[in-house]
Design a protein around this motif. Structure first.
Motif, PDB file in Angstrom:
ATOM      1  N   LEU A 111       0.869  -1.167   0.000  1.00 46.12           N
ATOM      2  CA  LEU A 111       0.000   0.000   0.000  1.00 46.12           C
ATOM      3  C   LEU A 111       0.910   1.224   0.000  1.00 46.12           C
ATOM      4  N   THR A 112       0.470   2.322  -0.575  1.00 49.05           N
ATOM      5  CA  THR A 112       1.293   3.523  -0.492  1.00 49.05           C
ATOM      6  C   THR A 112       0.446   4.780  -0.509  1.00 49.05           C
TER       7      THR A 112
ATOM      8  N   SER B 142      12.688  -5.082   5.281  1.00 44.89           N
ATOM      9  CA  SER B 142      12.622  -6.511   4.910  1.00 44.89           C
ATOM     10  C   SER B 142      11.850  -6.716   3.613  1.00 44.89           C
ATOM     11  N   GLY B 143      12.097  -5.857   2.644  1.00 41.39           N
ATOM     12  CA  GLY B 143      11.467  -6.022   1.333  1.00 41.39           C
ATOM     13  C   GLY B 143      10.076  -5.427   1.232  1.00 41.39           C
TER      14      GLY B 143
ATOM     15  N   TYR C  12      16.968   4.112   1.347  1.00 34.10           N
ATOM     16  CA  TYR C  12      15.650   3.790   0.790  1.00 34.10           C
ATOM     17  C   TYR C  12      15.748   3.803  -0.725  1.00 34.10           C
ATOM     18  N   GLU C  13      14.863   3.061  -1.345  1.00 31.32           N
ATOM     19  CA  GLU C  13      14.805   3.062  -2.801  1.00 31.32           C
ATOM     20  C   GLU C  13      13.349   3.208  -3.223  1.00 31.32           C
ATOM     21  N   ILE C  14      13.083   4.158  -4.118  1.00 33.88           N
ATOM     22  CA  ILE C  14      11.718   4.361  -4.598  1.00 33.88           C
ATOM     23  C   ILE C  14      11.326   3.180  -5.478  1.00 33.88           C
TER      24      ILE C  14
ATOM     25  N   THR D 111      11.251   0.904  -0.569  1.00 23.11           N
ATOM     26  CA  THR D 111      11.739  -0.207   0.257  1.00 23.11           C
ATOM     27  C   THR D 111      13.049   0.283   0.864  1.00 23.11           C
ATOM     28  N   THR D 112      13.405  -0.254   2.008  1.00 25.78           N
ATOM     29  CA  THR D 112      14.597   0.240   2.697  1.00 25.78           C
ATOM     30  C   THR D 112      15.491  -0.922   3.088  1.00 25.78           C
TER      31      THR D 112
END
Ligand code: NAI
Length: 327
Positions: A183-184, A260-261, A293-295, A287-288
């Motif tokens: 979800l975002t 954790s993904g 973090y990576e978008i 995700t971190t």
């Protein structure tokens, strides 16, 4: 045992501060093996400084084994010295009758000063979370005022919106919040935010298919999440504080210790993802891992989503334009 890290918190004598500091000191944010030194900032006036001393007395009375030290400050140049983490909670929230331009200019000054102080004295790896509203624009201002620090280390809190959306989706689908993934919330921490469950799953099953009700999405879910802050004020007579502090803990913990993904939502400076102009401080799915973090990339944006994203982006760009003369 681990070396203590320095955690600066501004607005430390405020309501969110009161719900936040004890949890940081107990290890809920950075781990149960990580000692912390709290560097607490309040406005220099006597009242807030005295209230801060009271909060520190209570922290002392908790006898937290992980609390390796604490300091009270009235100046960001000392409060942010060598700090590894900075939670910028204190700000001037909008008061009744206050013009938006006035609000932006008061906060502009606060966050320029704090950005410059971070730039001058904080750890070169400091991770910054801005909670104080308007959170995205305040984070943008601080980032722009700290040119020697990595821009990706400045973030704004969208996690409360994310958590609010999770609970609404869980209630609607009769599932557990902990089972919902992907979800975002896109955009600004404001009623224009776009909470998006199109990609969300519960045990692999599509949440969108389970709900299958676009009318609910547009006319119930989005307004409920978007106006939740106002609903809390109406019910409690005070703005959300414990849930905001909880979201700040979630945001920092996941950033530092990894998700954790799993997807989480963070307000981060765009690099141009999804057509959001560079540097706009925008809520994205991320995700971190390993303190970075990576978008999440490559998600399809349908017409309804594009319209919502455009609306929240426009609001952020208007806010940015409103502070441009200060930067
Ligand atoms: P509060 O008014 O109880 O506390 C704010 C504290 O910040 C006060 O003690 C004040 O003296 C201090 N302060 C003001 N300017 C400061 C400065 N320049 N340096 C250091 N301290 C300063 O407010 P509360 O409820 O704790 O909320 C804090 C902020 O968080 C508000 O701007 C609020 O709108 C925002 N917020 C953001 C949320 C989000 O999801 N991003 C959610 C809920 C609140």
């Amino acid at each position: 045992s681990k070396k203590p890290v320095r955690v600066a918190v501004t607005g430390a004598a405020g309501q969110i501060g009161y719900a936040l500091l004890f949890r940081i000191a107990s290890g809920e944010m950075l781990g149960k093996d990580q000692p912390v030194i709290l560097q607490l900032l309040e406005v220099p006036a006597e009242g807030p400084q005295k209230a801060l001393k009271g909060v520190m007395m209570e922290l002392e009375d908790c006898a937290f084994p992980l609390l390796a030290g604490m300091e009270a400050h009235g100046d960001p140049m000392t409060a942010f010295k060598d700090t590894d983490y900075a939670l910028l909670v204190g700000s001037m929230p909008r008061k009744q009758g206050m013009e938006r331009a006035e609000l932006l200019s008061i906060n502009g000054k606060i966050f320029i000063g704090q950005g410059k102080a971070l730039d001058a004295v904080a750890s070169r790896n400091v991770k910054v979370l801005v909670v104080g509203n308007p959170a995205n624009t305040n984070a943008y201002i601080a980032m722009k005022s700290a040119p020697s620090l990595p821009r990706e280390n400045f973030t704004a809190m969208l996690r409360l919106d994310h958590n609010r959306a999770l609970s609404q989706v869980a209630a609607k689908t009769g599932t557990k919040v902990g089972e919902i993934e992907k979800l975002t919330v896109w955009g600004n921490h404001s009623p224009t935010m776009y909470a998006d469950y199109r990609f969300a799953t519960v045990n692999g099953k599509s949440v969108k298919d389970m709900i299958n009700d676009q009318e609910w999405n547009a006319n119930v879910f989005l307004p409920t999440v978007g106006k939740r802050g106002a609903a809390i004020i109406e019910a409690r007579g005070l703005s959300s504080a414990a849930s905001a502090a909880n979201a700040a803990i979630d945001h920092m913990r996941d950033w530092v210790l990894g998700s954790s993904g799993k997807w989480v939502t963070m307000g981060v400076p765009s690099n141009g993802e999804y057509g959001i102009p560079k540097d706009v401080m925008f809520g994205f799915p991320v995700t971190t891992q390993g303190g970075k973090y990576e978008i999440v990339k490559g998600l399809e944006i349908d017409a309804f989503s594009q319209e919502r994203i455009n609306k929240t982006l426009k609001e952020l760009q208007d806010e940015q334009a409103g502070v441009a003369h200060l930067l």
